[in-house]
Design a protein around this motif. Sequence first.
Motif, mmCIF file in Angstrom:
data_model
loop_
_atom_site.group_PDB
_atom_site.id
_atom_site.type_symbol
_atom_site.label_atom_id
_atom_site.label_comp_id
_atom_site.label_asym_id
_atom_site.label_seq_id
_atom_site.Cartn_x
_atom_site.Cartn_y
_atom_site.Cartn_z
ATOM 1 N N UNK A 1 0.036 0.446 -32.821
ATOM 2 C CA UNK A 1 0.688 1.052 -31.554
ATOM 3 C C UNK A 1 2.241 1.655 -32.103
ATOM 4 N N UNK A 2 2.084 2.075 -33.356
ATOM 5 C CA UNK A 2 3.481 2.496 -33.567
ATOM 6 C C UNK A 2 3.746 4.167 -33.062
ATOM 7 N N UNK A 3 4.565 4.564 -32.642
ATOM 8 C CA UNK A 3 4.582 5.708 -32.226
ATOM 9 C C UNK A 3 4.924 6.886 -33.555
ATOM 10 N N UNK A 4 3.936 7.493 -33.824
ATOM 11 C CA UNK A 4 4.015 8.481 -34.949
ATOM 12 C C UNK A 4 4.077 9.894 -34.786
ATOM 13 N N UNK A 5 4.205 10.339 -33.510
ATOM 14 C CA UNK A 5 4.378 11.564 -33.158
ATOM 15 C C UNK A 5 5.778 12.156 -33.686
ATOM 16 N N UNK A 6 5.590 13.553 -34.012
ATOM 17 C CA UNK A 6 7.141 14.017 -34.590
ATOM 18 C C UNK A 6 6.793 15.752 -34.258
ATOM 19 N N UNK A 7 7.768 16.444 -34.320
ATOM 20 C CA UNK A 7 7.884 17.841 -34.097
ATOM 21 C C UNK A 7 8.597 18.362 -35.379
ATOM 22 N N UNK A 8 8.189 19.344 -35.923
ATOM 23 C CA UNK A 8 8.984 19.926 -37.163
ATOM 24 C C UNK A 8 9.266 21.332 -36.915
ATOM 25 N N UNK A 9 10.283 21.971 -36.907
ATOM 26 C CA UNK A 9 10.632 23.315 -36.872
ATOM 27 C C UNK A 9 11.442 23.704 -38.238
ATOM 28 N N UNK A 10 10.887 24.883 -38.928
ATOM 29 C CA UNK A 10 11.701 25.437 -40.095
ATOM 30 C C UNK A 10 11.782 27.023 -39.818
ATOM 31 N N UNK A 11 13.066 27.195 -39.805
ATOM 32 C CA UNK A 11 13.321 28.408 -39.193
ATOM 33 C C UNK A 11 14.173 29.274 -40.467
ATOM 34 N N UNK A 12 13.997 30.449 -40.872
ATOM 35 C CA UNK A 12 14.901 30.874 -42.061
ATOM 36 C C UNK A 12 16.278 31.079 -41.720
ATOM 37 N N UNK A 13 16.668 31.236 -40.596
ATOM 38 C CA UNK A 13 18.005 31.309 -40.202
ATOM 39 C C UNK A 13 18.765 29.856 -39.743
ATOM 40 N N UNK A 14 18.313 28.984 -39.313
ATOM 41 C CA UNK A 14 18.671 27.823 -38.728
ATOM 42 C C UNK A 14 18.293 26.595 -39.543
ATOM 43 N N UNK A 15 17.217 26.687 -40.510
ATOM 44 C CA UNK A 15 16.940 25.537 -41.370
ATOM 45 C C UNK A 15 15.926 24.880 -40.722
ATOM 46 N N UNK A 16 15.912 23.522 -41.027
ATOM 47 C CA UNK A 16 14.780 22.586 -40.665
ATOM 48 C C UNK A 16 15.243 21.728 -39.654
ATOM 49 N N UNK A 17 14.376 21.249 -38.905
ATOM 50 C CA UNK A 17 14.662 20.260 -37.925
ATOM 51 C C UNK A 17 13.149 19.189 -37.686
ATOM 52 N N UNK A 18 13.569 18.121 -37.788
ATOM 53 C CA UNK A 18 12.523 17.102 -37.727
ATOM 54 C C UNK A 18 12.719 16.084 -36.572
ATOM 55 N N UNK A 19 12.090 15.866 -35.540
ATOM 56 C CA UNK A 19 12.222 15.111 -34.293
ATOM 57 C C UNK A 19 11.228 14.050 -34.430
ATOM 58 N N UNK A 20 11.560 12.796 -34.470
ATOM 59 C CA UNK A 20 10.298 11.765 -34.354
ATOM 60 C C UNK A 20 10.803 10.771 -33.400
#
Length: 65
Positions: free
Chosen positions: A2-21
């Motif tokens: 029951x570990x929460x492994x959900x995440x979102x990943x956004x990679x944008x050429x102008x703003x870089x990358x963001x990972x939210x877990x």
Amino acid sequence: MNMMEKYSLVIDAHHGAQIVGESVWGALRGLETFSQMVVNSGPNEFMVNTGKLEDWPRFSHRGIK
């Protein structure tokens, strides 16, 4: 279990990358996905594919229960 492994990943050429877990495990899964977005485009040259995704495990556990 029951570990929460959900995440979102956004990679944008102008703003870089963001990972939210939702937990450290989600962040680790996001980093693994990010590493799969990196492409070797020549000697000492790399490109990162852009995109936006959300991911989570299909089941609440890994292995046999």
